[in-house]
Write an enzyme that holds these catalytic residues in place. Structure first.
Site, PDB file in Angstrom:
ATOM      1  N   TYR A  24       1.562   2.037   7.988  1.00  0.00           N
ATOM      2  CA  TYR A  24       2.583   0.990   7.491  1.00  0.00           C
ATOM      3  C   TYR A  24       3.030   1.454   6.296  1.00  0.00           C
ATOM      4  O   TYR A  24       4.503   1.733   5.923  1.00  0.00           O
ATOM      5  CB  TYR A  24       2.133  -0.388   7.335  1.00  0.00           C
ATOM      6  N   SER A 106       7.130  -8.316  -4.652  1.00  0.00           N
ATOM      7  CA  SER A 106       7.966  -8.218  -3.404  1.00  0.00           C
ATOM      8  C   SER A 106       8.229  -9.583  -2.818  1.00  0.00           C
ATOM      9  O   SER A 106       7.234 -10.513  -3.066  1.00  0.00           O
ATOM     10  CB  SER A 106       7.348  -7.349  -2.243  1.00  0.00           C
ATOM     11  N   GLN A 127      11.468  -9.276  -6.642  1.00  0.00           N
ATOM     12  CA  GLN A 127      12.577  -8.545  -5.659  1.00  0.00           C
ATOM     13  C   GLN A 127      12.793  -9.653  -4.517  1.00  0.00           C
ATOM     14  O   GLN A 127      11.714 -10.395  -4.136  1.00  0.00           O
ATOM     15  CB  GLN A 127      11.847  -7.578  -4.974  1.00  0.00           C
ATOM     16  N   TYR A 129      15.361 -10.402  -0.968  1.00  0.00           N
ATOM     17  CA  TYR A 129      16.169  -9.612   0.242  1.00  0.00           C
ATOM     18  C   TYR A 129      17.313 -10.832   0.334  1.00  0.00           C
ATOM     19  O   TYR A 129      17.152 -12.183   0.010  1.00  0.00           O
ATOM     20  CB  TYR A 129      15.480  -9.649   1.612  1.00  0.00           C
ATOM     21  N   THR A 155      17.354  -6.414  -2.871  1.00  0.00           N
ATOM     22  CA  THR A 155      17.326  -5.203  -2.114  1.00  0.00           C
ATOM     23  C   THR A 155      18.475  -5.486  -0.900  1.00  0.00           C
ATOM     24  O   THR A 155      18.523  -6.501  -0.472  1.00  0.00           O
ATOM     25  CB  THR A 155      15.846  -5.281  -1.213  1.00  0.00           C
ATOM     26  N   ARG A 164      10.763   1.927  13.064  1.00  0.00           N
ATOM     27  CA  ARG A 164       9.538   2.620  12.439  1.00  0.00           C
ATOM     28  C   ARG A 164       8.483   2.527  13.670  1.00  0.00           C
ATOM     29  O   ARG A 164       7.720   1.503  13.792  1.00  0.00           O
ATOM     30  CB  ARG A 164       9.174   1.702  11.234  1.00  0.00           C
ATOM     31  N   LYS A 251      19.021  -3.031  -5.464  1.00  0.00           N
ATOM     32  CA  LYS A 251      18.547  -1.857  -5.038  1.00  0.00           C
ATOM     33  C   LYS A 251      18.669  -1.355  -3.516  1.00  0.00           C
ATOM     34  O   LYS A 251      19.094  -2.300  -2.298  1.00  0.00           O
ATOM     35  CB  LYS A 251      16.996  -2.237  -4.677  1.00  0.00           C
ATOM     36  N   HIS A 275      15.200   3.368   0.573  1.00  0.00           N
ATOM     37  CA  HIS A 275      14.017   2.536   1.015  1.00  0.00           C
ATOM     38  C   HIS A 275      12.954   3.542   1.314  1.00  0.00           C
ATOM     39  O   HIS A 275      11.903   3.183   2.347  1.00  0.00           O
ATOM     40  CB  HIS A 275      14.381   1.713   2.286  1.00  0.00           C
ATOM     41  N   ARG A 278      12.495   4.608   5.199  1.00  0.00           N
ATOM     42  CA  ARG A 278      12.100   3.712   6.002  1.00  0.00           C
ATOM     43  C   ARG A 278      13.110   2.945   6.597  1.00  0.00           C
ATOM     44  O   ARG A 278      12.887   2.103   7.576  1.00  0.00           O
ATOM     45  CB  ARG A 278      11.123   2.629   5.202  1.00  0.00           C
TER      46      ARG A 278
END
Length: 381
Positions: A24, A106, A127, A129, A155, A164, A251, A275, A278
């Protein structure tokens, strides 16, 4: 052969971690071309060696967004950090604070804001989203303010999850994933005791605090997938800019036009980032994207960069390409997984030493002396 401290820690992390966790953090999107180019493009940059420059007075200290940093490095936000070492966010934050650099928590951390912020000696960053659940976003911002968070890192390169494929192969997702993860944990007893048994609770602390019930690893992929918002635009960020009265960093910038939009929006900084390879495979490495972005907005806001940074030499290269500071992600997670907070501290010490060697032998007495003139050639020009 040990190429760098990060390479050594990566190998140690792979031995210690269950495969679903190692892959991961180690993997990228699709065929992982951008993941590899992030590292190789930086390594291809030739530094310009200078000698006999009287480098007896050397300083790595720098100013960034009103903070004094011991060196131009910050720990990037990494989801599930607390699954890589026991209460991993706390350990990493303490190591960063002891070194005099920022730690960024995060949104999808294991340890919540309220657990991390009180135990470190300097204010942390947070951070966030853009998510469909605006109530969660408002709650997280309020809690971050109350905890004394100084800087918001927003972000924006994840309106949808990247493809992924390693995750499906490793057991992070896919058929029978919970059973596969359990079997892997049993086969890695050091991790199973340190994190699996003693590192509980294994939930997404910030999300659980909002929902009022545990949000565990089994919910992680589904919750994120359902809450990412592909309709996001600059207008959707305005209420956050109005609410957040501290520095705000955007970001996930890879294009000069987006960097200019960030300036017009009123951002205090950007992170030139893909990222870590990713999200969209095949895009420019951060090293290739950075010079044009610096040409477009240097001096109008703070420019940070991440993706592919593994060593102190990489930090110097990114600064020479136009960054004011860099963020470390995978590099510190490998060290954390291998040796906990002591590993992160050791990695940061080694990065500092590598930076000092590079600065002495390129004739840069201070961080502001690192420039395009520190390079034999600039990548992407």
């Amino acid at each position: 052969m040990i190429i760098s401290a990060s390479t050594d820690y990566r190998a140690a992390a792979q031995r210690k971690l269950p495969p679903f966790l190692f892959h991961y953090i180690d993997g990228g999107a699709n065929a992982e071309h951008t993941l590899r180019r992030n590292v190789s493009d930086l390594a291809d940059i030739a530094l310009r060696q200078r000698v006999l420059r009287d480098m007896s007075q050397l300083s790595l200290e720098t100013q960034l967004l009103g903070e004094t940093l011991a060196m131009p490095v910050a720990l990037a936000p990494v989801g599930l950090t607390g699954m890589y070492a026991r209460r991993g966010e706390v350990q990493a934050a303490k190591a960063a604070a002891a070194k005099g650099i920022p730690f960024t928590l995060s949104t999808v951390s294991v340890c919540p804001i309220e657990e991390v912020a009180p135990v470190i000696s300097r204010p942390m960053w947070f951070q966030l989203y853009v998510l469909k659940d605006r109530g969660f976003m408002k709650n997280a911002l309020e809690r971050a303010k109350a905890a004394g968070v100084t800087t918001l890192v927003f972000t924006v390169d994840m309106p949808v999850p990247g493809a992924r494929y390693r995750d499906a192969h490793s057991g992070m997702s896919g058929p029978n994933a919970p059973l596969r993860r359990m079997l892997q944990a049993v086969m890695h007893p050091s991790w199973a005791v340190d994190v699996g048994l003693l590192g509980r609770p294994h939930d997404l602390g910030n999300i659980s605090a909002y929902r009022g019930d545990p949000t565990g690893l089994a919910d992680y992929i589904g919750w994120l997938g359902n809450n990412f918002d592909p309709s996001i635009s600059w207008q959707d960020l305005q209420w956050i800019r109005d609410f957040w009265d501290g520095p705000m960093i955007i970001k996930g910038i890879l294009d000069p036009e987006d960097a200019k939009d960030a300036v017009r929006f009123g951002a205090d900084g950007i992170v030139v980032s893909n990222h870590g390879g990713r999200q969209l495979d095949g895009v420019l490495s951060s090293a290739r994207a950075l010079p044009a972005i610096a040409d477009a907005v240097k001096g109008e806001l703070a420019i940070l960069a991440d993706s592919g940074v593994r060593t102190g030499l990489d930090v110097v290269r990114m600064l020479a390409l136009g960054a004011d500071s860099v963020m470390l992600g995978r590099a510190y997670i490998y060290a954390l997984a291998a040796a906990g907070g002591a590993g992160v501290s050791n990695l940061l010490e080694l990065i500092e030493k590598e930076m000092r060697v590079a600065m002495v032998l390129t004739g840069a007495k201070s961080i502001r002396d690192i420039s395009a003139g520190s390079l034999v050639r600039e990548l992407g020009r």
